[in-house]
Design a protein around this motif. Sequence first.
Motif, PDB file in Angstrom:
ATOM      1  N   ALA A  93       6.713  26.608  54.688  1.00  0.00           N
ATOM      2  CA  ALA A  93       6.631  25.165  54.893  1.00  0.00           C
ATOM      3  C   ALA A  93       7.990  24.607  55.282  1.00  0.00           C
ATOM      4  N   VAL A  94       9.034  25.039  54.569  1.00  0.00           N
ATOM      5  CA  VAL A  94      10.388  24.553  54.872  1.00  0.00           C
ATOM      6  C   VAL A  94      10.798  24.956  56.280  1.00  0.00           C
ATOM      7  N   VAL A  95      10.527  26.215  56.611  1.00  0.00           N
ATOM      8  CA  VAL A  95      10.903  26.683  57.945  1.00  0.00           C
ATOM      9  C   VAL A  95      10.161  25.890  59.019  1.00  0.00           C
ATOM     10  N   ALA A  96       8.877  25.684  58.797  1.00  0.00           N
ATOM     11  CA  ALA A  96       8.082  24.992  59.813  1.00  0.00           C
ATOM     12  C   ALA A  96       8.490  23.535  59.959  1.00  0.00           C
ATOM     13  N   VAL A  97       8.726  22.857  58.828  1.00  0.00           N
ATOM     14  CA  VAL A  97       8.987  21.420  58.898  1.00  0.00           C
ATOM     15  C   VAL A  97      10.435  21.116  59.262  1.00  0.00           C
ATOM     16  N   PHE A  98      11.374  21.909  58.752  1.00  0.00           N
ATOM     17  CA  PHE A  98      12.782  21.585  58.979  1.00  0.00           C
ATOM     18  C   PHE A  98      13.439  22.433  60.057  1.00  0.00           C
ATOM     19  N   TRP A  99      13.157  23.720  60.038  1.00  0.00           N
ATOM     20  CA  TRP A  99      13.897  24.586  60.957  1.00  0.00           C
ATOM     21  C   TRP A  99      13.372  24.585  62.386  1.00  0.00           C
ATOM     22  N   LEU A 100      12.065  24.770  62.527  1.00  0.00           N
ATOM     23  CA  LEU A 100      11.520  24.928  63.876  1.00  0.00           C
ATOM     24  C   LEU A 100      11.778  23.729  64.796  1.00  0.00           C
ATOM     25  N   PRO A 101      11.522  22.505  64.362  1.00  0.00           N
ATOM     26  CA  PRO A 101      11.771  21.379  65.276  1.00  0.00           C
ATOM     27  C   PRO A 101      13.230  21.297  65.707  1.00  0.00           C
ATOM     28  N   VAL A 102      14.136  21.516  64.738  1.00  0.00           N
ATOM     29  CA  VAL A 102      15.559  21.451  65.072  1.00  0.00           C
ATOM     30  C   VAL A 102      15.927  22.568  66.036  1.00  0.00           C
ATOM     31  N   ALA A 103      15.402  23.791  65.729  1.00  0.00           N
ATOM     32  CA  ALA A 103      15.706  24.926  66.604  1.00  0.00           C
ATOM     33  C   ALA A 103      15.171  24.668  68.004  1.00  0.00           C
ATOM     34  N   ALA A 104      13.967  24.119  68.090  1.00  0.00           N
ATOM     35  CA  ALA A 104      13.373  23.831  69.400  1.00  0.00           C
ATOM     36  C   ALA A 104      14.253  22.873  70.180  1.00  0.00           C
ATOM     37  N   TRP A 105      14.731  21.849  69.522  1.00  0.00           N
ATOM     38  CA  TRP A 105      15.597  20.861  70.148  1.00  0.00           C
ATOM     39  C   TRP A 105      16.875  21.512  70.671  1.00  0.00           C
ATOM     40  N   LEU A 106      17.514  22.338  69.799  1.00  0.00           N
ATOM     41  CA  LEU A 106      18.783  22.960  70.181  1.00  0.00           C
ATOM     42  C   LEU A 106      18.588  23.922  71.346  1.00  0.00           C
ATOM     43  N   ILE A 107      17.482  24.680  71.294  1.00  0.00           N
ATOM     44  CA  ILE A 107      17.245  25.644  72.368  1.00  0.00           C
ATOM     45  C   ILE A 107      16.959  24.912  73.671  1.00  0.00           C
ATOM     46  N   LYS A 108      16.186  23.837  73.583  1.00  0.00           N
ATOM     47  CA  LYS A 108      15.827  23.080  74.778  1.00  0.00           C
ATOM     48  C   LYS A 108      17.063  22.611  75.527  1.00  0.00           C
ATOM     49  N   TYR A 109      18.055  22.169  74.796  1.00  0.00           N
ATOM     50  CA  TYR A 109      19.237  21.638  75.476  1.00  0.00           C
ATOM     51  C   TYR A 109      20.270  22.702  75.790  1.00  0.00           C
ATOM     52  N   GLY A 110      20.003  23.911  75.318  1.00  0.00           N
ATOM     53  CA  GLY A 110      20.772  25.065  75.756  1.00  0.00           C
ATOM     54  C   GLY A 110      22.271  24.982  75.610  1.00  0.00           C
ATOM     55  N   GLY A 111      22.765  24.178  74.680  1.00  0.00           N
ATOM     56  CA  GLY A 111      24.212  24.140  74.522  1.00  0.00           C
ATOM     57  C   GLY A 111      24.634  25.279  73.638  1.00  0.00           C
ATOM     58  N   TRP A 112      25.299  26.230  74.200  1.00  0.00           N
ATOM     59  CA  TRP A 112      25.636  27.413  73.427  1.00  0.00           C
ATOM     60  C   TRP A 112      27.098  27.372  73.044  1.00  0.00           C
ATOM     61  N   PRO A 113      27.444  27.940  71.911  1.00  0.00           N
ATOM     62  CA  PRO A 113      28.833  27.883  71.488  1.00  0.00           C
ATOM     63  C   PRO A 113      29.815  28.532  72.452  1.00  0.00           C
ATOM     64  N   SER A 114      29.334  29.224  73.454  1.00  0.00           N
ATOM     65  CA  SER A 114      30.292  29.789  74.409  1.00  0.00           C
ATOM     66  C   SER A 114      31.044  28.672  75.095  1.00  0.00           C
ATOM     67  N   SER A 115      30.389  27.554  75.277  1.00  0.00           N
ATOM     68  CA  SER A 115      31.070  26.428  75.913  1.00  0.00           C
ATOM     69  C   SER A 115      31.665  25.498  74.870  1.00  0.00           C
ATOM     70  N   LEU A 116      31.621  25.945  73.621  1.00  0.00           N
ATOM     71  CA  LEU A 116      32.006  25.087  72.513  1.00  0.00           C
ATOM     72  C   LEU A 116      33.423  24.574  72.619  1.00  0.00           C
ATOM     73  N   MET A 117      34.344  25.479  72.961  1.00  0.00           N
ATOM     74  CA  MET A 117      35.743  25.082  72.985  1.00  0.00           C
ATOM     75  C   MET A 117      35.987  23.974  73.991  1.00  0.00           C
ATOM     76  N   HIS A 118      35.098  23.892  74.967  1.00  0.00           N
ATOM     77  CA  HIS A 118      35.251  22.815  75.950  1.00  0.00           C
ATOM     78  C   HIS A 118      34.878  21.471  75.333  1.00  0.00           C
ATOM     79  N   TYR A 119      33.881  21.515  74.463  1.00  0.00           N
ATOM     80  CA  TYR A 119      33.382  20.260  73.920  1.00  0.00           C
ATOM     81  C   TYR A 119      34.108  19.802  72.673  1.00  0.00           C
ATOM     82  N   ALA A 120      34.632  20.732  71.902  1.00  0.00           N
ATOM     83  CA  ALA A 120      35.333  20.368  70.676  1.00  0.00           C
ATOM     84  C   ALA A 120      36.468  21.366  70.481  1.00  0.00           C
TER      85      ALA A 120
END
Lengths: 269, 346
Positions: free
Chosen positions: A14-41
């Motif tokens: 339940a926790v994974v479905a309600v909290f993790w999956l939506p957030v993970a879906a959002w993060l994956i959708k926008y494809g911001g990967w930490p490889s470009s992290l140093m550029h952003y922060a």
Amino acid sequence: MQWHRGMPLAPLLAVVAVFWLPVAAWLIKYGGWPSSLMHYAPARVFVNNFVFASLATCASMVIAFPLALSGWHLSRRSRTATAVLTGLVAWPLVVGLLARNYSWIALLQLAEGPAGYAGVQTGLIALVMPGLYTKTAVLVVLTYVFVPIAYICLLQGLMWIPAVQIESATLLGAGKWQLLRRILLPLSTRSAGLAALLIFFSAAGYFVTPAMIGGGKYDMLGNIVLSYVGLGDFRAASAVSVGLLIALVPLYFVAAWLIVLLRRRLIGG
Amino acid sequence: MRRIVMMLCVSSVVAIAGCAAKPPSQPESLTVVSYGGGAYQESHIEALFQPYTQATGTKVNSVVWDANYGRLKAMVESGDVPWDVVEVTSAQYQRGIDEGIYERLLERPADASDFRPGTIGEYGVANVYWGTVLAFRKDAFRGVTPETWRDFWDVTRFPGPRALYDDPRGNLEFALLADGVPKTELYPLDVERAFRKLEEIKPHVRVWWSDGTQPVQLLKTGAVAMSSAWNGRLFAVRSELEDVGYVWDGAALELDWWVIPKGSGHVEASSRFIAFASSADRLARQAELIGYGPVNRRAVRLIDSHVLVHIPTTQTNWPRTFVVDASWWRDHEDEMKARWIAWKAQ
């Protein structure tokens, strides 16, 4: 009810479905990967973030421990006294975060005196209080925010120490200091560790206090994520968030290990 | 008995569902979103929403937002869009068109020729010009008052802590103006030069403000001696701000746009509202209440003369200001933001 091994599975899913999956879906959708992290922060912001979080954690634990000790000591005589103390220490949690930060702004401005725009602090208060919009002020308020949580966790940790050990120690002639040094401190390290981790995880993602008390000069990672979201650059925001998540992963394992150890000691199995 | 109760329940559910499914062409109310700040929202309610309700019978539900573009984008992408008309900045207008989150307008304002060029688009109509001005405490400097951004950067003649907006937009232009670049030669921005100049003022900036109310409070309490500020906020509380003055020289003007987020249920009614809100008399009334400059030139002539000195689009004030180039910023805002964050952290 019998305890089956598979029992935690349903709540976990339940926790994974309600909290993790939506957030993970959002993060994956926008494809911001930490490889470009140093550029952003830049690295410096990461370092500052963890330095602030660590300092706030240590300071709040140090401040909360004597309080927790008093609470524990009182609880051996009268439960009501402990309840009152707990109520007083935990009261700020009820008040709410924004109100607490605004109160600090008002308090810190008081110390500034009439020549506020000279940035000069006047009076005796100036000796004890940091000025508003300074690094010290941010650290002070950040620490203050977490003291109630530290207190509650530490008190709980102390209460878990089996009474029989305290009694035997006192019977064998242990003085107050010996009791503290040899029984209480060693036996509460694990729950103290958990408390520290809990506070650290919260503090690492914090943005309210740095924004309000820091005047935009001491931004933490949360503030940066917020900046990018406000702009609409979700990719950058997700890169920074994922970066923070990954940086904290080793600590998750430490927390899990501590929980297992604690459970063994409490339940003995 | 049980059956009767069951029938009653079912029929009441059906009735409620029926009421909820109204035909979209006759909306009972529109949700119009303005920027926050008390006075600004009230100016909209008095000048635009109430007259609209009187004229058309459609109720207007007034909501405020904090101009957080991410929130609007997330709303549109999730498909659940409770807002019908939203006020966005010109940067957000451009970005929203590029990312496809606005609806095309179905109606154009009647008096389109009165509008300044470039203020009516396919996806929105510009509302007002608002300006970021240099505001200062009158008693902070003995005898002298700051007049230009060069004075803002001059810490010897004008000592004291400063405050600036926590975003490169506007600040890069101010830095260049302070460095002597003429207004007409600002764009494309010489970013390196701007950041070098900003480096000079950085140690003196006490607060990087992010909320519109902050500069007003900071100046009022004396926490800073000079700050950039949005002119409408200063205008709204001018009776309380006797010690605070501001200048129009080098002010950065930007446009606000009315848009309809994609997925709103009332595109036709929203377009009609936007056309109504853009008429000369409505804009004049709004300007009198809040001090922003209407894009409709005829509106300016209808404004009360006492208020004119605070309006950026008048004959006197307009030549002293410059308009922020929205297309340059559309191309560069992402990288400027990353650079700004890195620069501030140093």
